[in-house]
Write a protein that holds these residues in place. Sequence first.
Motif, PDB file in Angstrom:
ATOM      1  N   LYS A   1       1.207  -0.906  -0.238  1.00 14.41           N
ATOM      2  CA  LYS A   1      -0.185   0.269  -0.208  1.00 14.41           C
ATOM      3  C   LYS A   1       0.936   1.432   0.364  1.00 14.41           C
ATOM      4  CE  LYS A   1      -4.126  -1.573   0.815  1.00 14.41           C
ATOM      5  NZ  LYS A   1      -5.400  -1.582   0.209  1.00 14.41           N
ATOM      6  N   VAL A   2       2.114   1.060   0.428  1.00  9.64           N
ATOM      7  CA  VAL A   2       2.998   2.667   0.377  1.00  9.64           C
ATOM      8  C   VAL A   2       3.628   2.597  -1.003  1.00  9.64           C
ATOM      9  CG1 VAL A   2       4.604   3.639   1.607  1.00  9.64           C
ATOM     10  CG2 VAL A   2       3.166   1.907   3.319  1.00  9.64           C
TER      11      VAL A   2
ATOM     12  N   LYS B   1       1.766   8.821  -6.288  1.00 13.02           N
ATOM     13  CA  LYS B   1       1.371   9.817  -6.525  1.00 13.02           C
ATOM     14  C   LYS B   1       2.192  10.975  -5.526  1.00 13.02           C
ATOM     15  CE  LYS B   1      -2.158   7.290  -7.737  1.00 13.02           C
ATOM     16  NZ  LYS B   1      -3.728   7.343  -7.719  1.00 13.02           N
ATOM     17  N   THR B   2       3.051  10.556  -4.110  1.00 15.16           N
ATOM     18  CA  THR B   2       3.677  11.343  -3.383  1.00 15.16           C
ATOM     19  C   THR B   2       4.870  11.261  -2.551  1.00 15.16           C
ATOM     20  OG1 THR B   2       2.636  12.733  -0.993  1.00 15.16           O
ATOM     21  CG2 THR B   2       2.325  10.484  -1.357  1.00 15.16           C
ATOM     22  N   ASP B   3       5.227  12.090  -1.500  1.00 15.39           N
ATOM     23  CA  ASP B   3       6.795  11.526  -1.629  1.00 15.39           C
ATOM     24  C   ASP B   3       6.317  10.214   0.119  1.00 15.39           C
ATOM     25  OD1 ASP B   3       6.293  12.676   1.607  1.00 15.39           O
ATOM     26  OD2 ASP B   3       5.903  14.477   0.405  1.00 15.39           O
TER      27      ASP B   3
ATOM     28  N   ILE C   1       3.690   7.218   3.503  1.00  9.26           N
ATOM     29  CA  ILE C   1       3.733   6.025   4.912  1.00  9.26           C
ATOM     30  C   ILE C   1       2.703   6.743   6.235  1.00  9.26           C
ATOM     31  CG2 ILE C   1       4.699   6.040   7.121  1.00  9.26           C
ATOM     32  CD1 ILE C   1       7.453   5.757   5.541  1.00  9.26           C
ATOM     33  N   VAL C   2       2.528   7.955   6.062  1.00 10.61           N
ATOM     34  CA  VAL C   2       1.725   9.044   7.152  1.00 10.61           C
ATOM     35  C   VAL C   2       0.546   8.648   6.938  1.00 10.61           C
ATOM     36  CG1 VAL C   2       0.653  11.170   8.211  1.00 10.61           C
ATOM     37  CG2 VAL C   2       2.994  10.411   7.825  1.00 10.61           C
ATOM     38  N   ASP C   3      -0.093   8.419   5.751  1.00 13.31           N
ATOM     39  CA  ASP C   3      -1.839   7.582   5.090  1.00 13.31           C
ATOM     40  C   ASP C   3      -1.712   6.618   5.072  1.00 13.31           C
ATOM     41  OD1 ASP C   3      -3.839   8.852   3.030  1.00 13.31           O
ATOM     42  OD2 ASP C   3      -3.214   7.071   1.958  1.00 13.31           O
ATOM     43  N   VAL C   4      -0.723   6.086   4.994  1.00 16.36           N
ATOM     44  CA  VAL C   4      -1.537   4.315   5.570  1.00 16.36           C
ATOM     45  C   VAL C   4      -1.105   4.277   6.676  1.00 16.36           C
ATOM     46  CG1 VAL C   4      -0.208   1.972   4.887  1.00 16.36           C
ATOM     47  CG2 VAL C   4      -0.526   3.709   2.894  1.00 16.36           C
TER      48      VAL C   4
END
Length: 408
Positions: free
Chosen positions: A376-377, A383-385, A390-393
């Motif tokens: 997932k990461v 699409k991002t850094d 990591i924070v999103d997942v």
Amino acid sequence: MAVATYFKRSVRTYRTLEVLGPEHEFSLVNECMKPLPIVDKVIKDVYGRVVNFVEFGDFTFGKELQLHVMEVKPNKPFRSPKAFEETMHGAVLRLNEMIKQRYSARLLGTGMHPTLKLDETTVWPHRHKQIYEAFSRIFNLKQHGWLNIQSFQLNLPYANEEKAVLMHNLMANICAYLPAVSASSPIYEGRLGEFVDNRLHFYMENQKEVPSVAGKVVPEYIQSFRQYRRDVIGRYSKDLAETGAHPCILNKDWVNSRGVIIRFERKALEIRVMDEQECVKSDVALSCFVRALLRGLLKTSVPLLPTKVLAEDFKAVVKDGLEAKVLHPNGPTARHVCRRFMKIAWENATAEEKEYLPLIEKRVEHGSLSDVIRGKVLVRAQKTDLNEAIVDVYSKLLKCLESNEPFF
């Protein structure tokens, strides 16, 4: 290293495998995933002063070695997996409500905090600090193998010495392969680690100054309690004493850092090889899998593999998870071994346990939580850094713990 009390209260009442005694370890984080070393403050809020553990209804919470990690455990072990799930999820909800209001904090599962830098936390500085100070004189505690590991520990009772010895030796054959489905630590310090189970990778190295404390993590076979006390506890105690270790860590069964240890006061085996999962339901599923598998192996005369083979396979599994090439006769990969384990578990599970086994079966076929998080990461990072990915997942994993929903 915290000492659970629930087996002590009625230590002679449990038959072999009759109950499940879980111990959970969660990070305290804010909404940006920053670790919060405030467990002592939370305890003081509730109890009025800093103590090690606080009984809070039908569960207890308290300190771990790391100031940002909270241990949560029931006040008594569970006969029913459903009661386990209901009670410990209730504990998560109650604790989350409390720390949200006061500190805008939440509990986070998984085997390692994904972005923690070692200077963002510290060792518990209050009562029992003598124990940690004793370790710090010998080992470097300022490393991930001490300051950034979260395990899900499971206590399984034994009825007598004979059963304990057999369970211990069978668990050696299980724990070498268990991380293939229990790994949940693919990331640390904001980067993808080289191992499927980075927690265990660091754990294997954290006491290298005195190798006998952890051995190969996969435990050696034993023949009796007397021999275990002499050759395991006695050996590492002698080695620690030769380094000038404080007496408070000598001749203690809980100092043993193998993946399975005997806790004599509890009359239980403590399994330490599993990473904390994303939600209580997943911890319950792992518990049902291990207990049903062990129940099945206790009924048969399964040949025990050489310890050297188990230790080598364990290292491979820590590195490559389900895809690891192994020497087990049910190989050639750890996934093949886990499929065999699943078959035995299904054949020996109770009706309640069978409700949880599909979750582990899905892990066996589609990847451990560590595999899922990594995937997932990597997708999000397109699409991002990487840090934002990591924070999103992991923000989703915060929600999984609160909603008690497995992450796939």
